[in-house]
Design a protein around this motif. Sequence first.
Motif, PDB file in Angstrom:
ATOM      1  N   MET A   1       0.838  -1.201   0.000  1.00 53.23           N
ATOM      2  CA  MET A   1       0.000   0.000   0.000  1.00 53.23           C
ATOM      3  C   MET A   1       0.875   1.254   0.000  1.00 53.23           C
ATOM      4  SD  MET A   1      -2.742  -1.520  -0.323  1.00 53.23           S
ATOM      5  CE  MET A   1      -3.900  -0.168  -0.249  1.00 53.23           C
ATOM      6  N   SER A   2       1.316   1.598  -1.185  1.00 57.98           N
ATOM      7  CA  SER A   2       2.338   2.638  -1.310  1.00 57.98           C
ATOM      8  C   SER A   2       1.821   3.881  -2.020  1.00 57.98           C
ATOM      9  CB  SER A   2       3.530   2.060  -2.074  1.00 57.98           C
ATOM     10  OG  SER A   2       3.100   1.542  -3.322  1.00 57.98           O
ATOM     11  N   GLU A   3       0.608   4.304  -1.712  1.00 56.99           N
ATOM     12  CA  GLU A   3       0.081   5.517  -2.342  1.00 56.99           C
ATOM     13  C   GLU A   3       1.079   6.646  -2.173  1.00 56.99           C
ATOM     14  OE1 GLU A   3      -1.445   3.644  -0.190  1.00 56.99           O
ATOM     15  OE2 GLU A   3      -3.592   3.448  -0.567  1.00 56.99           O
ATOM     16  N   GLY A   4       1.420   7.253  -3.287  1.00 62.06           N
ATOM     17  CA  GLY A   4       2.534   8.206  -3.309  1.00 62.06           C
ATOM     18  C   GLY A   4       2.431   9.356  -2.343  1.00 62.06           C
ATOM     19  N   PHE A   5       1.236   9.806  -2.084  1.00 59.17           N
ATOM     20  CA  PHE A   5       1.086  11.015  -1.271  1.00 59.17           C
ATOM     21  C   PHE A   5       1.180  10.731   0.222  1.00 59.17           C
ATOM     22  CE2 PHE A   5      -3.156   9.305  -2.183  1.00 59.17           C
ATOM     23  CZ  PHE A   5      -3.618   9.097  -0.896  1.00 59.17           C
ATOM     24  N   ASN A   6       1.240   9.469   0.575  1.00 59.45           N
ATOM     25  CA  ASN A   6       1.110   9.068   1.967  1.00 59.45           C
ATOM     26  C   ASN A   6       2.403   9.131   2.754  1.00 59.45           C
ATOM     27  OD1 ASN A   6      -0.976   8.449   3.620  1.00 59.45           O
ATOM     28  ND2 ASN A   6      -1.596   6.658   2.430  1.00 59.45           N
ATOM     29  N   GLY A   7       3.232  10.106   2.509  1.00 57.08           N
ATOM     30  CA  GLY A   7       4.489  10.218   3.229  1.00 57.08           C
ATOM     31  C   GLY A   7       5.632  10.484   2.277  1.00 57.08           C
ATOM     32  N   THR A   8       6.835  10.025   2.646  1.00 53.43           N
ATOM     33  CA  THR A   8       8.003  10.249   1.801  1.00 53.43           C
ATOM     34  C   THR A   8       8.517   8.896   1.294  1.00 53.43           C
ATOM     35  OG1 THR A   8       9.570   9.992   3.609  1.00 53.43           O
ATOM     36  CG2 THR A   8       8.672  12.191   3.260  1.00 53.43           C
ATOM     37  N   LYS A   9       9.589   8.974   0.542  1.00 52.71           N
ATOM     38  CA  LYS A   9      10.187   7.761   0.014  1.00 52.71           C
ATOM     39  C   LYS A   9      10.547   6.785   1.140  1.00 52.71           C
ATOM     40  CE  LYS A   9      13.932   6.622  -3.192  1.00 52.71           C
ATOM     41  NZ  LYS A   9      15.073   7.205  -3.935  1.00 52.71           N
ATOM     42  N   LYS A  10      10.977   7.350   2.259  1.00 54.48           N
ATOM     43  CA  LYS A  10      11.327   6.515   3.419  1.00 54.48           C
ATOM     44  C   LYS A  10      10.154   5.666   3.882  1.00 54.48           C
ATOM     45  CE  LYS A  10      14.677   9.080   6.058  1.00 54.48           C
ATOM     46  NZ  LYS A  10      14.820   9.916   7.244  1.00 54.48           N
ATOM     47  N   ASP A  11       8.975   6.270   3.887  1.00 59.07           N
ATOM     48  CA  ASP A  11       7.794   5.497   4.277  1.00 59.07           C
ATOM     49  C   ASP A  11       7.578   4.348   3.304  1.00 59.07           C
ATOM     50  OD1 ASP A  11       6.851   7.149   6.544  1.00 59.07           O
ATOM     51  OD2 ASP A  11       6.715   8.682   4.994  1.00 59.07           O
ATOM     52  N   GLY A  12       7.944   4.593   2.060  1.00 54.07           N
ATOM     53  CA  GLY A  12       7.853   3.542   1.056  1.00 54.07           C
ATOM     54  C   GLY A  12       8.772   2.373   1.384  1.00 54.07           C
ATOM     55  N   TYR A  13       9.955   2.692   1.899  1.00 54.00           N
ATOM     56  CA  TYR A  13      10.875   1.626   2.315  1.00 54.00           C
ATOM     57  C   TYR A  13      10.213   0.756   3.376  1.00 54.00           C
ATOM     58  CZ  TYR A  13      14.704   4.479   0.301  1.00 54.00           C
ATOM     59  OH  TYR A  13      15.526   5.199  -0.511  1.00 54.00           O
ATOM     60  N   LYS A  14       9.616   1.445   4.349  1.00 54.29           N
ATOM     61  CA  LYS A  14       8.982   0.728   5.456  1.00 54.29           C
ATOM     62  C   LYS A  14       7.904  -0.217   4.951  1.00 54.29           C
ATOM     63  CE  LYS A  14       9.233   4.244   8.838  1.00 54.29           C
ATOM     64  NZ  LYS A  14       8.442   5.413   9.191  1.00 54.29           N
ATOM     65  N   ILE A  15       7.100   0.305   4.047  1.00 51.03           N
ATOM     66  CA  ILE A  15       6.002  -0.504   3.523  1.00 51.03           C
ATOM     67  C   ILE A  15       6.556  -1.722   2.783  1.00 51.03           C
ATOM     68  CG2 ILE A  15       4.080  -0.470   1.879  1.00 51.03           C
ATOM     69  CD1 ILE A  15       3.877   2.595   2.667  1.00 51.03           C
ATOM     70  N   ALA A  16       7.640  -1.505   2.039  1.00 45.01           N
ATOM     71  CA  ALA A  16       8.262  -2.623   1.327  1.00 45.01           C
ATOM     72  C   ALA A  16       8.788  -3.656   2.317  1.00 45.01           C
ATOM     73  CB  ALA A  16       9.384  -2.111   0.436  1.00 45.01           C
ATOM     74  N   CYS A  17       9.401  -3.178   3.387  1.00 47.93           N
ATOM     75  CA  CYS A  17       9.909  -4.106   4.398  1.00 47.93           C
ATOM     76  C   CYS A  17       8.760  -4.905   5.010  1.00 47.93           C
ATOM     77  CB  CYS A  17      10.668  -3.350   5.478  1.00 47.93           C
ATOM     78  SG  CYS A  17      12.249  -2.723   4.889  1.00 47.93           S
ATOM     79  N   GLY A  18       7.642  -4.234   5.180  1.00 51.00           N
ATOM     80  CA  GLY A  18       6.462  -4.931   5.679  1.00 51.00           C
ATOM     81  C   GLY A  18       6.059  -6.057   4.742  1.00 51.00           C
ATOM     82  N   ALA A  19       6.155  -5.811   3.454  1.00 52.46           N
ATOM     83  CA  ALA A  19       5.809  -6.839   2.475  1.00 52.46           C
ATOM     84  C   ALA A  19       6.776  -8.012   2.569  1.00 52.46           C
ATOM     85  CB  ALA A  19       5.819  -6.237   1.075  1.00 52.46           C
ATOM     86  N   LEU A  20       8.058  -7.686   2.735  1.00 48.89           N
ATOM     87  CA  LEU A  20       9.061  -8.751   2.858  1.00 48.89           C
ATOM     88  C   LEU A  20       8.796  -9.578   4.113  1.00 48.89           C
ATOM     89  CD1 LEU A  20      12.301  -6.763   1.949  1.00 48.89           C
ATOM     90  CD2 LEU A  20      11.152  -8.497   0.550  1.00 48.89           C
ATOM     91  N   SER A  21       8.439  -8.897   5.171  1.00 45.06           N
ATOM     92  CA  SER A  21       8.305  -9.630   6.427  1.00 45.06           C
ATOM     93  C   SER A  21       7.107 -10.584   6.386  1.00 45.06           C
ATOM     94  CB  SER A  21       8.284  -8.680   7.623  1.00 45.06           C
ATOM     95  OG  SER A  21       6.992  -8.286   7.906  1.00 45.06           O
ATOM     96  N   LYS A  22       6.188 -10.337   5.479  1.00 48.86           N
ATOM     97  CA  LYS A  22       5.098 -11.298   5.314  1.00 48.86           C
ATOM     98  C   LYS A  22       5.594 -12.633   4.762  1.00 48.86           C
ATOM     99  CE  LYS A  22       1.205  -8.238   4.888  1.00 48.86           C
ATOM    100  NZ  LYS A  22       0.532  -7.352   3.947  1.00 48.86           N
ATOM    101  N   LEU A  23       6.683 -12.578   4.015  1.00 50.61           N
ATOM    102  CA  LEU A  23       7.212 -13.812   3.427  1.00 50.61           C
ATOM    103  C   LEU A  23       8.209 -14.501   4.354  1.00 50.61           C
ATOM    104  CD1 LEU A  23       7.724 -12.436  -0.170  1.00 50.61           C
ATOM    105  CD2 LEU A  23       6.198 -14.321   0.451  1.00 50.61           C
ATOM    106  N   ILE A  24       8.960 -13.681   5.068  1.00 47.88           N
ATOM    107  CA  ILE A  24      10.013 -14.224   5.925  1.00 47.88           C
ATOM    108  C   ILE A  24       9.396 -15.141   6.988  1.00 47.88           C
ATOM    109  CG2 ILE A  24      11.760 -13.595   7.654  1.00 47.88           C
ATOM    110  CD1 ILE A  24      12.142 -10.991   5.986  1.00 47.88           C
ATOM    111  N   GLY A  25      10.003 -16.291   7.138  1.00 47.40           N
ATOM    112  CA  GLY A  25       9.514 -17.210   8.164  1.00 47.40           C
ATOM    113  C   GLY A  25       8.459 -18.187   7.685  1.00 47.40           C
ATOM    114  N   THR A  26       8.116 -18.131   6.406  1.00 45.62           N
ATOM    115  CA  THR A  26       7.053 -19.021   5.942  1.00 45.62           C
ATOM    116  C   THR A  26       7.577 -20.385   5.489  1.00 45.62           C
ATOM    117  OG1 THR A  26       7.146 -17.919   3.792  1.00 45.62           O
ATOM    118  CG2 THR A  26       5.390 -17.227   5.280  1.00 45.62           C
TER     119      THR A  26
END
Lengths: 442, 470
Positions: free
Chosen positions: A152-177
């Motif tokens: 959920m990376s709608e462009g207006f929802n923060g800065t590029k850094k927030d985008g990193y966080k969201i991406a990490c969240g996506a990765l963490s959904k896979l990690i440990g499976t």
Amino acid sequence: MDAFINDRQNQILTKGTDDAAIACGKASVAGSVSQRACVFCGSRVVLYPIADALHLIHGPVGCAAYTWDIRGSLSSGPQIHRLSFTTDLKEKEVVFGGEERLYKALISLIETYKPKGAFVYATCIVGVIGDDVEAVCKRVTRETGIDVIAVMSEGFNGTKKDGYKIACGALSKLIGTDTTFKAPEYSLNILGDFNLAGELWMLAEYYKKMGVNLVAAMTGDGRIDDLRKAHTAQLNVVQCSGSMIGLAKEMKEKYGIPFMKVSYFGIEDMSDALYEVAKFFKSDEMMEKARTLVKEELSELLPALAQYRQKLEGKKAAIYVGGAFKAISLVKALRLIGMKTVVVGSQTGNVDDYNLLKEMCDDGTIIVDDSNPNELSEFVKQTGADLFIGGVKERPIAYKLGLGFCDHNHERKEALAGYEGMLNFAKEVHASVCSPVWQFMK
Amino acid sequence: MFENAPIIKSTKEFTATRNACKLCAPLGASVAFKGIRGCVPIIHGGQGCATYIRRYLISHFKEPVDIASSNFTEEATVFGGGANCHTAIKNVIGQYKPEVVALTTTCLSETIGDDVKMYIHEFERDNQSIKDLPRFVTASTPSYQGSHMDGFHEAVASATKTFAKGGEKGTHINIFPGFVSTEDLRQLKYLLSDFGIDYVMVPDYSETLDNPIWNTYKRIPEGGTPVAKIETCGTAAASIEFGTILNFGALSGRVKNNKLSATGAHYLENEFGVKNYRMPLPIGVKNTDRFIKALEEITGKELPIRYQGERGRLIDSYADGHKYIFGKKAVVYGEEDFVIAMTTFLDEIGVEVILAATGGESGRLEEQIRENCPERGEQILAKNMFDYEKIREWSIDNKPDLLVGNSKAYYIARELDIPIVRCGFPIHDRIGGQRIKHLGYSGTQDLFDQVVNAMIQYKQDHSAVGYKYM
Ligand code: SF4
Ligand code: SF4
């Protein structure tokens, strides 16, 4: 600095003159020609190198068209990541919703490309029209059996850094499976290297020589199935603290995996990255191997660097890159080839980064957060820089003003990490700074 | 080591666009606005749009391209972008001292219903104290209603409508060149000067996007058509407008409904009775002849001798090179008007265009190709709403000898091991994309030489002998 935007005064400081801490992490001022992109861009750059995943950009055409194959992230196998898929929303979906279109797009793409996983990026418009992207992803996961993850990376929802966080969240959904895999002794994950021009392969090779195994690379030459196993590693080494540190912290909490911050640019930082790992594993043998490796590499590299240093001694450089951590390494690497940093800035640095930069740099060095072409050109003029290190957007500014340029962002095609990378870096800097063409532009 | 994408039958339908063969509307609008003197475009939307668009343009033009953004935040998205818009304008005025501020909207600002015209009105009302307030112009450019070309022509039309005035008829002409290279614009200007014609070119980014080296950084690059000149568009003797698709592709919706007349030239014809000569881009002998004939007709002057020579040499070279290209199969792709003109040219030199493809959505590509390609127009497959993966899959099935278009299809040429003649926009993998000449007899000459030499080189490279003569 009157013609600069006033609100930005406290995002610029000169070492030795200004004592206040730099203000950073702010949203860009409206009306500036910022070099920063958006939340989506942050997520996209982090996840992009995962080569066996489908990356579908849910939105109108632009967001996808401009990010088609723009990074130099290499894959040793599948190349699905290099295709630009978009739902290419039209007015109809903007009015009536795009969920159906997203669903159909996913089904037909997954059927054809048989990815190991899929990421669906929500762009600005999706945030406004209110599509339930998560629900569609869940449904497709159910029907196809592959993980379809909503980013959920709608462009207006923060800065590029927030985008990193969201991406990490996506990765963490896979990690440990992957619950069956057991990592061998001495194994680590590499976080924050994107395998630009094959850099990850180089690093993995160094670690391998030391007897260290790589479980998952995040995300350079990345694979979905490796990510699933990432929780089994004993250590996370994190580069480019800006984008992946959050994930490292999370993995520490969740799986008890410690992490260390490293940088692979420049001799000192690269060697430290190896030694620190050996120290961590408390293996003398490994440390010995690391020492030998470094010695061997340096015995080739240092003489090769000498000739460039001779030509570059005393030249001045301006740095403007995405992450401040990279800027720090660059200051050191430049020193190694005899060059002085007179301007240094980043798009996404934090207070600690900037303090460290302030400590490292000489008096008079200008330090800046989230800059723009006007400022940057003013700074290089003021300081008489001979070289600019930045991304594609800064290149023409440097050239227009008659100074050398070295591309150090995600689009570059030259490996600059590691020992080999240091030599490439020196070569590239030399080729630009010492070119005779500048004589016509002074 | 690297795997190619899977080979898929070109008949398979995807809902998704795969490697889009089009860009979004604010990109085109920004380019057009860059062609007005002293103009700074502001993209009213998220920061990413502006940054991506700048990066894309910079990689082609190899020039600093300053485009500001109103940097939408979540708040702006919920409560409207008025405050951001005002701050953006103020900051742009402070930093750049522009003559013109151009606001171009995005998917985001359009969808939340922002009214930029009103914001500008408010801004002017509240900022009377700022001396030398710039002129303002806007373009409504949500991408879900059209491609970058629709954005480009929307901006041109809007600038014309905003600035043009009526009055006593003059002898000058308007020229609407469309989205062509900076070198094309320069060549057109030379031609018109040599003809002795007074002209207004909208837009003219021949310098603003292709400046010589600078001593000091210029906040706004030199060049561009001054607003004062655009004002005279309404009194011109005639307009010449390149392109037959123009922005007629823009889909239904608010933009379209607001449109009293589609293009700048169309508006001038309706509003001020300025006769419009609409024609395909002058690529190829026939298309260029048509352009020259229009110029001669409007001005009563004859084509200067120098250009007569160019025409003669071009036709002479057609004779020299014709055999190497006859019957060769080409795929042409890119924006619609470019594809039409290029296909017409290839048709007149004996190259068989087997696919003419575009991401554009006018639905009129086929009809225009039939109309303009007398040789074998009937046999050309003309496709609107194609993307690069469809072009790739179709090409794998149908084996062209040559690709003609921008650099984005390089990967297809590489996979098929066939030559690609780079032209159009964008050229991201070579220097000099902005200097490629396409228009007129001399532009056609360059293209012809390139097409012929591409085929000769292909044969030479793949020959066991490697002849040193043709
Ligand atoms: S398609 Fe729309 S939202 Fe995406 S970059 Fe273009 S203007 Fe912005
Ligand atoms: S529309 Fe939003 S997500 Fe897409 S590029 Fe613009 S700011 Fe980024």
